[in-house]
Motif scaffolding. Structure first.
Motif, PDB file in Angstrom:
ATOM      1  N   ARG A 273       0.833  -1.198   0.000  1.00 14.26           N
ATOM      2  CA  ARG A 273       0.000   0.000   0.000  1.00 14.26           C
ATOM      3  C   ARG A 273       0.873   1.256   0.000  1.00 14.26           C
ATOM      4  O   ARG A 273       2.020   1.227   0.459  1.00 14.26           O
ATOM      5  CB  ARG A 273      -0.925   0.001   1.219  1.00 14.26           C
ATOM      6  N   PRO A 274       0.334   2.379  -0.501  1.00 13.08           N
ATOM      7  CA  PRO A 274       1.122   3.624  -0.591  1.00 13.08           C
ATOM      8  C   PRO A 274       1.756   4.063   0.722  1.00 13.08           C
ATOM      9  O   PRO A 274       2.903   4.530   0.740  1.00 13.08           O
ATOM     10  CB  PRO A 274       0.103   4.653  -1.089  1.00 13.08           C
ATOM     11  N   ALA A 275       1.045   3.914   1.848  1.00 13.74           N
ATOM     12  CA  ALA A 275       1.593   4.349   3.144  1.00 13.74           C
ATOM     13  C   ALA A 275       2.833   3.540   3.510  1.00 13.74           C
ATOM     14  O   ALA A 275       3.821   4.082   4.037  1.00 13.74           O
ATOM     15  CB  ALA A 275       0.530   4.215   4.229  1.00 13.74           C
ATOM     16  N   GLU A 276       2.806   2.236   3.232  1.00 14.53           N
ATOM     17  CA  GLU A 276       3.960   1.374   3.531  1.00 14.53           C
ATOM     18  C   GLU A 276       5.145   1.733   2.642  1.00 14.53           C
ATOM     19  O   GLU A 276       6.295   1.742   3.095  1.00 14.53           O
ATOM     20  CB  GLU A 276       3.568  -0.090   3.312  1.00 14.53           C
ATOM     21  N   ILE A 277       4.853   2.040   1.397  1.00 10.80           N
ATOM     22  CA  ILE A 277       5.925   2.417   0.464  1.00 10.80           C
ATOM     23  C   ILE A 277       6.564   3.734   0.895  1.00 10.80           C
ATOM     24  O   ILE A 277       7.790   3.891   0.863  1.00 10.80           O
ATOM     25  CB  ILE A 277       5.360   2.538  -0.967  1.00 10.80           C
ATOM     26  N   LYS A 278       5.737   4.685   1.319  1.00 10.01           N
ATOM     27  CA  LYS A 278       6.234   5.991   1.752  1.00 10.01           C
ATOM     28  C   LYS A 278       7.154   5.845   2.953  1.00 10.01           C
ATOM     29  O   LYS A 278       8.204   6.475   3.029  1.00 10.01           O
ATOM     30  CB  LYS A 278       5.040   6.897   2.103  1.00 10.01           C
ATOM     31  N   SER A 279       6.767   5.000   3.903  1.00  8.75           N
ATOM     32  CA  SER A 279       7.578   4.774   5.098  1.00  8.75           C
ATOM     33  C   SER A 279       8.929   4.164   4.728  1.00  8.75           C
ATOM     34  O   SER A 279       9.963   4.546   5.268  1.00  8.75           O
ATOM     35  CB  SER A 279       6.826   3.856   6.064  1.00  8.75           C
ATOM     36  N   GLU A 281      10.420   4.386   1.773  1.00 10.05           N
ATOM     37  CA  GLU A 281      11.151   5.346   0.934  1.00 10.05           C
ATOM     38  C   GLU A 281      12.003   6.299   1.769  1.00 10.05           C
ATOM     39  O   GLU A 281      13.083   6.706   1.356  1.00 10.05           O
ATOM     40  CB  GLU A 281      10.152   6.132   0.086  1.00 10.05           C
ATOM     41  N   GLU A 282      11.529   6.639   2.960  1.00 12.79           N
ATOM     42  CA  GLU A 282      12.256   7.575   3.826  1.00 12.79           C
ATOM     43  C   GLU A 282      13.595   7.008   4.292  1.00 12.79           C
ATOM     44  O   GLU A 282      14.473   7.762   4.699  1.00 12.79           O
ATOM     45  CB  GLU A 282      11.393   7.930   5.040  1.00 12.79           C
ATOM     46  N   LYS A 283      13.755   5.699   4.243  1.00  8.92           N
ATOM     47  CA  LYS A 283      14.984   5.058   4.716  1.00  8.92           C
ATOM     48  C   LYS A 283      16.002   4.851   3.595  1.00  8.92           C
ATOM     49  O   LYS A 283      17.108   4.366   3.847  1.00  8.92           O
ATOM     50  CB  LYS A 283      14.659   3.699   5.353  1.00  8.92           C
ATOM     51  N   LEU A 284      15.642   5.183   2.362  1.00 10.10           N
ATOM     52  CA  LEU A 284      16.521   4.920   1.223  1.00 10.10           C
ATOM     53  C   LEU A 284      17.557   6.018   1.027  1.00 10.10           C
ATOM     54  O   LEU A 284      17.331   7.174   1.374  1.00 10.10           O
ATOM     55  CB  LEU A 284      15.690   4.768  -0.056  1.00 10.10           C
ATOM     56  N   ARG A 285      18.674   5.638   0.441  1.00 12.65           N
ATOM     57  CA  ARG A 285      19.728   6.591   0.106  1.00 12.65           C
ATOM     58  C   ARG A 285      19.440   7.177  -1.283  1.00 12.65           C
ATOM     59  O   ARG A 285      18.670   6.599  -2.063  1.00 12.65           O
ATOM     60  CB  ARG A 285      21.087   5.893   0.143  1.00 12.65           C
ATOM     61  N   PRO A 286      20.092   8.315  -1.607  1.00 12.70           N
ATOM     62  CA  PRO A 286      19.781   8.989  -2.889  1.00 12.70           C
ATOM     63  C   PRO A 286      19.902   8.101  -4.119  1.00 12.70           C
ATOM     64  O   PRO A 286      19.054   8.144  -5.009  1.00 12.70           O
ATOM     65  CB  PRO A 286      20.797  10.144  -2.927  1.00 12.70           C
ATOM     66  N   HIS A 287      20.956   7.263  -4.188  1.00 12.54           N
ATOM     67  CA  HIS A 287      21.122   6.441  -5.398  1.00 12.54           C
ATOM     68  C   HIS A 287      20.036   5.380  -5.519  1.00 12.54           C
ATOM     69  O   HIS A 287      19.799   4.853  -6.605  1.00 12.54           O
ATOM     70  CB  HIS A 287      22.507   5.786  -5.411  1.00 12.54           C
ATOM     71  N   GLN A 288      19.378   5.052  -4.408  1.00 11.81           N
ATOM     72  CA  GLN A 288      18.305   4.061  -4.440  1.00 11.81           C
ATOM     73  C   GLN A 288      16.963   4.686  -4.824  1.00 11.81           C
ATOM     74  O   GLN A 288      15.968   3.984  -4.939  1.00 11.81           O
ATOM     75  CB  GLN A 288      18.202   3.369  -3.075  1.00 11.81           C
TER      76      GLN A 288
END
Length: 450
Positions: A273-279, A281-288
């Motif tokens: 779900r979008p909320a899980e993806i958003k959460s 996404e916040e942990k990813l580094r720029p190249h990811q």
């Protein structure tokens, strides 16, 4: 200082070396920091640039200065950095004659820059070290350590392109050492290079392997395991990724990670779900989170069924925008194949937030690459999924419900090949029928040829 140097210039070559060397402790013991820098500059300039001093004496004096700096004779890192930079600049015109001393000074300067988190500057300084000169070639083991350090510094600055160049150099000499620490650093660089090159499946496997190495600190192993989960999530959906997800899901340490929720949903083929993806996404580094371009062929294919875009709430997206977008869309498509027997282009587009044509394009590519089992009915605008109950399907093999057979995926275009074969068989059958009719005298071969 200058008067002493003038006095020493008249000494014999035998007496000059002890005389110049006696000045070093005298200069370093001064309390005035600017005076230390100025006097050392004068001394280095004299022994390097005056022909009357000679190369042998110059090397002896420089070696002693380098030794004292390395031993911490100057406590202030700022002053030490200034002296090292000034000494390197003074030696620069005669760098070939003082390679050993220059290399030692570059290592010291890189240490100082690294302590200040000037990663790219430290890497640039180390790149200037001569490794294959005629006078003093570095042993392969020392080259390996140097290249690994440069790779690590460049990756801190996210300069993956240059880092890969030096990683390839390290790979060419990695056979030269059996040192465990050096080999571990090389393997970590290997995993990080795969990560930055967006070879996420390969990176996930390498990270997971390293997370079990007992010699690595426990907290660092936890971070490496977290990196393995992140790369597995971002990897292209398919049987190979499912196997990696299964391995990570069964690792009892994964349950303590903040990314365990998305790992479990991907392993169990739940739709994200979008909320899980958003959460996540916040942990990813720029190249990811790198942007990805849509090919012209895919853009053209995604315009199919543009009439459906007139409907309210219809998506206008013609493809994934980022690496994460693509990973999530492919996963949701694979998850939907476990739920539905078939789905319309429009329905799949609504599920993936894509236009119907773009959804069909994504499904087609996954089917062609062997990452999704099914076929496409373009007349009825349906995608039919196989039931996935075969022993070697992605979930069965990945989940450990059967033995895993290590085989290379078919990345060709099986439906195109099947179509070509049908055309050849049809043409052969027509030719056979014509020949049979000709033998019966029912057809004139001349007329057929005309």
């Amino acid at each position: 200082m200058e008067s002493k140097l003038v006095q020493f210039s008249s000494l014999s070559q035998k007496d000059k070396a002890p005389a110049y060397l006696s000045l070093i402790p005298e200069v370093l013991s001064q309390s005035d920091q600017p005076a230390i820098a100025a006097n050392l500059h004068t001394l280095v300039d004299t022994v390097v640039n005056q022909e009357s001093v000679g190369l042998v004496i110059g090397r002896q004096v420089l070696s002693e200065i380098v030794k004292n700096l390395e031993a911490g004779a100057i406590p202030s890192s700022g002053l030490r950095k200034r002296i090292v930079e000034d000494t390197l600049a003074t030696i620069q015109p005669h760098i070939v004659s003082y390679e050993e001393q220059v290399n030692s000074l570059r290592y010291q300067l890189a240490d100082l820059l690294e302590s200040e988190e000037e990663w790219s500057e430290a890497a640039r300084v180390l790149m200037g070290i001569s490794v294959d000169s005629g006078q003093r070639a570095l042993p392969d083991e020392e080259k390996l350590r140097l290249y690994i350090r440069i790779v690590r510094l460049l990756l801190e600055e996210e300069d993956s392109v240059q880092a890969e160049t030096y990683y390839n150099r390290a790979a060419s000499v990695v056979h030269s050492t059996n040192d465990k620490e050096t080999l571990l650093q090389f393997k970590l660089c290997q995993a990080r290079i795969s990560d930055y090159a967006r070879k996420f499946l390969e990176a996930a496997m390498r990270y997971h392997e390293l997370s079990w190495v007992a010699e690595i600190d426990e907290e660092e192993r936890r971070e490496i395991l977290s990196a393995a989960v992140t790369c597995a999530v971002l990897a292209p959906a398919g049987p190979n990724r499912s196997r990696v997800l299964a391995s990570l899901y069964r690792d009892e340490r994964s349950a303590e990670l903040p990314t365990f929720n998305i790992l479990s949903k991907m392993f169990l083929d739940h739709i994200l779900r979008p909320a899980e993806i958003k959460s996540f996404e916040e942990k990813l580094r720029p190249h990811q989170l790198a942007k990805i371009a849509i090919s012209s062929n895919d853009q053209l294919a995604s315009t199919i069924d543009d009439d459906d875009l007139s409907e309210p709430n219809a998506s206008t997206r013609r493809g994934p925008a980022t690496v994460l977008d693509r990973a999530v869309m492919e996963h949701n498509l694979l998850a939907s194949s476990k739920i539905y027997n078939n789905i319309t282009f429009r329905g799949l587009g609504g599920l993936l937030d894509l236009t119907p044509g773009a959804a069909e394009t994504m499904a087609r590519k996954m089917i062609e690459q062997g990452r999704l089992k099914g076929f496409i009915d373009q007349v009825d605008k349906l995608i039919w999924f196989d039931d996935g109950k075969e022993e070697d399907d992605a979930q069965g093999k990945a989940g450990g419900l059967g033995d895993v057979e290590q085989s290379t995926e078919d990345t060709g275009a099986p439906f195109t090949k099947r179509w070509d074969m049908q055309i050849r068989m049809t043409a052969a059958n027509v030719d056979s029928i014509v020949q049979h009719l000709a033998e019966k005298g029912l057809v004139n071969m001349v007329d057929v040829a005309a």
